[in-house]
Motif scaffolding. Structure first.
Motif, short mmCIF file in Angstrom:
data_model
loop_
_atom_site.label_atom_id
_atom_site.label_comp_id
_atom_site.label_asym_id
_atom_site.label_seq_id
_atom_site.Cartn_x
_atom_site.Cartn_y
_atom_site.Cartn_z
N ASP A 189 0.85 -1.20 0.00
CA ASP A 189 0.00 0.00 0.00
C ASP A 189 0.89 1.26 0.00
O ASP A 189 0.61 2.23 -0.70
CB ASP A 189 -0.89 -0.04 1.25
CG ASP A 189 -2.08 0.91 1.19
OD1 ASP A 189 -2.45 1.33 0.08
OD2 ASP A 189 -2.64 1.22 2.26
N HIS A 193 0.81 4.41 -2.60
CA HIS A 193 0.57 5.81 -2.22
C HIS A 193 1.69 6.70 -2.75
O HIS A 193 1.46 7.81 -3.24
CB HIS A 193 0.53 5.96 -0.70
CG HIS A 193 -0.62 5.25 -0.07
ND1 HIS A 193 -0.62 4.83 1.23
CD2 HIS A 193 -1.81 4.87 -0.59
CE1 HIS A 193 -1.76 4.23 1.50
NE2 HIS A 193 -2.50 4.24 0.40
N HIS A 258 -5.35 2.25 -7.09
CA HIS A 258 -6.28 2.33 -5.98
C HIS A 258 -7.73 2.14 -6.42
O HIS A 258 -8.50 1.47 -5.74
CB HIS A 258 -6.11 3.64 -5.21
CG HIS A 258 -5.20 3.48 -4.02
ND1 HIS A 258 -3.84 3.44 -4.15
CD2 HIS A 258 -5.46 3.29 -2.70
CE1 HIS A 258 -3.30 3.26 -2.94
NE2 HIS A 258 -4.27 3.15 -2.06
N HIS A 272 -6.78 -4.55 1.41
CA HIS A 272 -6.52 -3.32 0.64
C HIS A 272 -5.13 -3.27 0.00
O HIS A 272 -5.00 -3.08 -1.21
CB HIS A 272 -6.75 -2.10 1.55
CG HIS A 272 -6.37 -0.81 0.92
ND1 HIS A 272 -7.19 -0.13 0.06
CD2 HIS A 272 -5.21 -0.08 0.99
CE1 HIS A 272 -6.58 0.97 -0.36
NE2 HIS A 272 -5.38 1.03 0.19
FE LIG Z 1 -4.06 2.76 0.05
#
Ligand SMILES: [Fe+2]
Length: 391
Positions: A189, A193, A258, A272
């Motif tokens: 993740d 980002h 995303h 996620h």
């Molecule tokens: Fe994220």
């Protein structure tokens, strides 16, 4: 007019010592039962005791917290009337703390109506602190809140710019016990980002720095933290990377990995970080194929991260894609949707819903090549098979 927001960031060894100098009378801790069981609340409450701050624990937060839980937390915080609200945990606990502090200021509001359009002024009552126990969401450095409406099984992206924590404490003792699988999921993740924040059309020179550094740190330290959870240097740098990732995309926007990853996660319940990490190489290839602007940015990242030292922008950008796939492989992460254990017939049946969900996300629009229904459908199909994007 632009603005860049981030909390006061206290980081490195013994960062929890900061709590002993905090001014206040009462702290309301928002967390979950697992964090409590792991003994991660005690080092915080010991410091609060030193600072002579009373505390109360609300430990009902579940993954992707529901509106019902937030409402319950709102009632509890209203009774306690703290001057600090402290979210301790992963993104869910920190997001729940942000929503609960808003209800402290405006108890009459329903949690689903918490929005940027309301004024809360909660700092007249309390301040907000975030203490992450994972290195991933970057929630400690963003004002976004993700909640779940369990009635309609929908994720709600809420938040208020007021919800930026006042203080984020990044103490490595809080992440040293994180299991390898969670280290891998949340770490993927971070790189999403960082790279998506760096290449977002809403990015500015203010957001580029944290995105670039967070990418390099993740490429350098994530596999180390995964292989040896006790590697203190790797843990510290991944905490820094996660927060910088939050500063990057939180002040610009995430992108296609995303929006497609969210869609997969919502329908097939893939965690996620694993879902967005899986889509990152495919969506990068999609952008490289048509957007010279984003390809040049990927190439900048590749050169800075020493993934490629010579070659055209396209060659360097593709070297970065290959490096991300290699990292995912080192972490035992799935490289295709098929590897996630999703059945082909079931997946193909859901492609229209996957497309619809991705199209409804703002993150599909903040990239330099915006896919329509047809391209999204093809991206989902290629990602199932593990086939590089050639269109
Ligand atoms: Fe994220």
């Amino acid at each position: 007019m632009w603005n860049f927001s981030c909390p006061l960031i206290v980081y490195g060894d013994n960062s929890l010592d900061y709590l002993a100098q905090v001014k206040g009378k009462k702290a309301f801790i928002v967390t979950d039962k697992n964090i409590l069981k792991l003994g991660l609340i005690k080092p915080v409450t010991d410091k609060l005791d030193e600072a002579k701050i009373q505390w109360e624990i609300f430990d009902d937060v579940e993954p992707e917290p529901s509106l019902t839980t937030i409402k319950k937390g709102g009632v509890a915080v209203g009774k306690y009337q703290p001057d600090w609200v402290i979210g301790i945990g992963g993104g869910s606990c920190m997001d729940a703390a942000k929503a609960i502090i808003l209800l402290l200021a405006r108890p009459e509001l329903e949690p689903e109506s918490l929005s940027v359009l309301e004024e809360f002024n909660f700092r007249t009552k309390a301040r907000l602190m975030a203490i992450p126990t994972t290195s991933g969401t970057g929630s400690e450095a963003t004002w976004a809140i993700v909640l779940t409406d369990t009635k309609d099984n929908r994720k709600l992206g809420l938040g208020s710019t007021e919800c930026m924590p006042d203080v984020a404490i990044l103490d490595p003792v809080m992440v040293m016990g994180m299991p390898p699988q969670i280290t891998a999921d949340t770490g993927m993740d971070v790189i999403c980002h960082a790279i998506e924040g760096y290449t977002s059309v809403w990015g500015t020179s203010m957001t580029l720095g944290p995105g670039l550094i967070a990418t390099r740190l993740t490429l350098e330290y994530l596999a180390r933290a995964y292989k040896d959870g006790g590697d203190l240097e790797a843990r510290k740098e991944m905490m820094n990377a996660a927060t910088m990732g939050g500063m990057s995309f939180g002040n610009s926007m995430a992108g296609l990995a995303h929006s497609t990853g969210h869609a997969l996660g919502a329908i097939f319940h893939v965690p996620h970080g694993r879902a967005v990490g899986l889509f990152l190489p495919y969506t990068m290839e999609y952008l490289i194929n048509e957007s010279a602007e984003t390809t040049a940015k990927y190439a900048e990242i590749a050169r800075y991260c020493r993934v490629a030292s010579s070659g055209s922008d396209k060659e360097c950008a593709l070297a970065l894609v290959a490096r991300i796939r290699a990292l995912a492989g080192e972490l035992g992460q799935p490289l295709s949707v098929k590897d996630c254990g999703v059945g082909q017939a079931e997946y193909e049946k859901e492609i229209p819903r996957l497309i619809e969900r991705a199209l409804n996300e703002v993150m599909t629009m903040t990239v330099t090549r915006i896919p329509g229904e047809e391209d999204l459908g093809r991206i989902f199909k290629y990602a199932y098979e593990g086939k590089s994007i050639d269109f």
